[in-house]
Design a protein around this motif. Structure first.
Motif, short mmCIF file in Angstrom:
data_model
loop_
_atom_site.label_atom_id
_atom_site.label_comp_id
_atom_site.label_asym_id
_atom_site.label_seq_id
_atom_site.Cartn_x
_atom_site.Cartn_y
_atom_site.Cartn_z
N ARG A 106 -18.06 -6.37 -8.56
CA ARG A 106 -17.61 -5.43 -7.54
C ARG A 106 -16.40 -6.00 -6.80
NH1 ARG A 106 -22.61 -3.97 -3.94
NH2 ARG A 106 -20.86 -4.17 -2.57
N TYR A 107 -15.51 -5.10 -6.38
CA TYR A 107 -14.34 -5.51 -5.61
C TYR A 107 -13.92 -4.37 -4.71
CZ TYR A 107 -11.68 -2.79 -9.05
OH TYR A 107 -11.19 -1.78 -9.83
N ALA A 108 -13.17 -4.71 -3.66
CA ALA A 108 -12.71 -3.70 -2.70
C ALA A 108 -11.26 -3.33 -3.00
CB ALA A 108 -12.82 -4.23 -1.28
N ARG A 109 -10.97 -2.04 -2.89
CA ARG A 109 -9.60 -1.54 -2.99
C ARG A 109 -9.29 -0.86 -1.67
NH1 ARG A 109 -5.68 -0.97 -6.46
NH2 ARG A 109 -6.85 -1.73 -8.23
N TYR A 110 -8.19 -1.29 -1.04
CA TYR A 110 -7.81 -0.79 0.27
C TYR A 110 -6.68 0.23 0.13
CZ TYR A 110 -10.45 -4.86 1.72
OH TYR A 110 -11.45 -5.80 1.90
N HIS A 111 -6.77 1.33 0.88
CA HIS A 111 -5.77 2.40 0.78
C HIS A 111 -5.76 3.18 2.07
CE1 HIS A 111 -9.07 5.32 0.11
NE2 HIS A 111 -9.63 4.27 -0.48
N PHE A 112 -4.78 4.08 2.21
CA PHE A 112 -4.70 4.96 3.40
C PHE A 112 -5.37 6.27 3.12
CE2 PHE A 112 -0.64 2.52 4.27
CZ PHE A 112 -1.21 1.73 5.24
N ILE B 236 0.84 -1.20 0.00
CA ILE B 236 0.00 0.00 0.00
C ILE B 236 0.87 1.25 0.00
CG2 ILE B 236 -1.70 1.34 1.28
CD1 ILE B 236 -2.87 -1.33 2.28
N ARG B 237 1.93 1.23 0.78
CA ARG B 237 2.82 2.40 0.82
C ARG B 237 3.47 2.67 -0.54
NH1 ARG B 237 5.75 1.54 6.68
NH2 ARG B 237 4.18 2.65 7.89
N LYS B 238 3.86 1.63 -1.24
CA LYS B 238 4.54 1.80 -2.52
C LYS B 238 3.57 2.07 -3.67
CE LYS B 238 8.58 -0.94 -1.31
NZ LYS B 238 9.29 -2.21 -1.50
N ALA B 239 2.48 1.30 -3.71
CA ALA B 239 1.55 1.38 -4.85
C ALA B 239 0.36 2.31 -4.59
CB ALA B 239 1.05 -0.01 -5.21
N GLY B 240 0.09 2.62 -3.33
CA GLY B 240 -1.03 3.48 -3.01
C GLY B 240 -2.30 2.75 -2.61
N SER B 241 -2.43 1.48 -3.02
CA SER B 241 -3.61 0.69 -2.68
C SER B 241 -3.33 -0.77 -3.02
CB SER B 241 -4.82 1.19 -3.45
OG SER B 241 -4.64 0.98 -4.85
N ILE B 242 -4.29 -1.64 -2.61
CA ILE B 242 -4.18 -3.06 -2.92
C ILE B 242 -5.58 -3.66 -3.03
CG2 ILE B 242 -4.06 -3.83 -0.50
CD1 ILE B 242 -1.91 -5.89 -1.45
N THR B 243 -5.72 -4.67 -3.89
CA THR B 243 -6.96 -5.43 -4.02
C THR B 243 -6.68 -6.89 -3.67
OG1 THR B 243 -6.59 -6.04 -6.32
CG2 THR B 243 -7.76 -3.96 -5.92
N GLN B 244 -7.74 -7.66 -3.51
CA GLN B 244 -7.59 -9.09 -3.24
C GLN B 244 -6.80 -9.78 -4.35
OE1 GLN B 244 -8.47 -11.02 -0.55
NE2 GLN B 244 -7.46 -12.69 -1.61
N ASN C 103 -3.86 -2.66 14.64
CA ASN C 103 -2.59 -2.10 15.06
C ASN C 103 -2.52 -0.59 14.85
OD1 ASN C 103 -0.34 -4.12 15.97
ND2 ASN C 103 -1.60 -5.20 14.47
N GLY C 104 -3.68 0.03 14.59
CA GLY C 104 -3.74 1.47 14.53
C GLY C 104 -3.67 2.11 13.16
N TYR C 105 -3.53 1.32 12.11
CA TYR C 105 -3.49 1.89 10.77
C TYR C 105 -4.91 2.19 10.31
CZ TYR C 105 1.37 0.47 10.59
OH TYR C 105 2.71 0.34 10.86
N ARG C 106 -5.10 3.36 9.72
CA ARG C 106 -6.42 3.78 9.26
C ARG C 106 -6.59 3.41 7.79
NH1 ARG C 106 -8.11 9.40 11.52
NH2 ARG C 106 -10.01 8.27 11.96
N VAL C 107 -6.93 2.17 7.55
CA VAL C 107 -7.08 1.66 6.18
C VAL C 107 -8.52 1.92 5.73
CG1 VAL C 107 -6.88 -0.34 4.67
CG2 VAL C 107 -5.38 -0.14 6.66
N LYS C 108 -8.65 2.57 4.59
CA LYS C 108 -9.96 2.87 4.02
C LYS C 108 -10.29 1.83 2.95
CE LYS C 108 -9.19 7.76 4.72
NZ LYS C 108 -8.94 9.04 4.04
N THR C 109 -11.58 1.60 2.76
CA THR C 109 -12.06 0.66 1.74
C THR C 109 -12.88 1.42 0.71
OG1 THR C 109 -12.21 -1.07 3.42
CG2 THR C 109 -13.37 -1.46 1.34
N THR C 110 -12.56 1.22 -0.55
CA THR C 110 -13.34 1.79 -1.64
C THR C 110 -13.85 0.63 -2.48
OG1 THR C 110 -11.94 3.75 -1.69
CG2 THR C 110 -13.31 3.33 -3.63
N VAL C 111 -15.16 0.55 -2.65
CA VAL C 111 -15.74 -0.50 -3.48
C VAL C 111 -15.80 0.00 -4.91
CG1 VAL C 111 -17.75 -1.97 -3.87
CG2 VAL C 111 -17.05 -1.41 -1.53
N LYS C 112 -15.23 -0.78 -5.80
CA LYS C 112 -15.19 -0.43 -7.22
C LYS C 112 -15.98 -1.46 -8.02
CE LYS C 112 -11.66 2.67 -7.26
NZ LYS C 112 -11.48 3.79 -8.11
N LYS C 113 -16.22 -1.14 -9.27
CA LYS C 113 -16.92 -2.06 -10.18
C LYS C 113 -16.06 -2.22 -11.42
CE LYS C 113 -21.48 -2.75 -12.18
NZ LYS C 113 -22.80 -2.16 -12.37
#
Length: 71
Positions: A65-71, A18-26, A48-58
């Motif tokens: 539909r799939y989830a993309r996780y990012h900060f 996530i830090r390198k690419a900006g986000s990750i998917t399954q 562990n305190g990281y504020r990971v956000k979820t964006t549902v995409k199509k």
């Protein structure tokens, strides 16, 4: 500063991705890192305190539909 050493190796891998690419998917977690249960690793990061956000995409072609996780 958050403590990275408390994370499992797979959660640390997800964090670095996530830090390198900006986000990750399954699919990215599975294909790039052989991580089969990304949701558990994301929950571990959140615990562990990281504020990971979820964006549902199509997907534009399949409509799936799939989830993309990012900060």
């Amino acid at each position: 500063m958050l403590v990275i050493s408390a994370l499992t190796p797979q959660a640390h891998t997800v964090l670095n991705h996530i830090r390198k690419a900006g986000s990750i998917t399954q699919r990215e977690a599975l294909m790039d890192h052989s991580i089969q249960c990304l949701t558990k690793r994301i929950q571990e990061l959140r615990d562990n305190g990281y504020r990971v956000k979820t964006t549902v995409k199509k997907h534009p072609i399949t409509g799936q539909r799939y989830a993309r996780y990012h900060f």
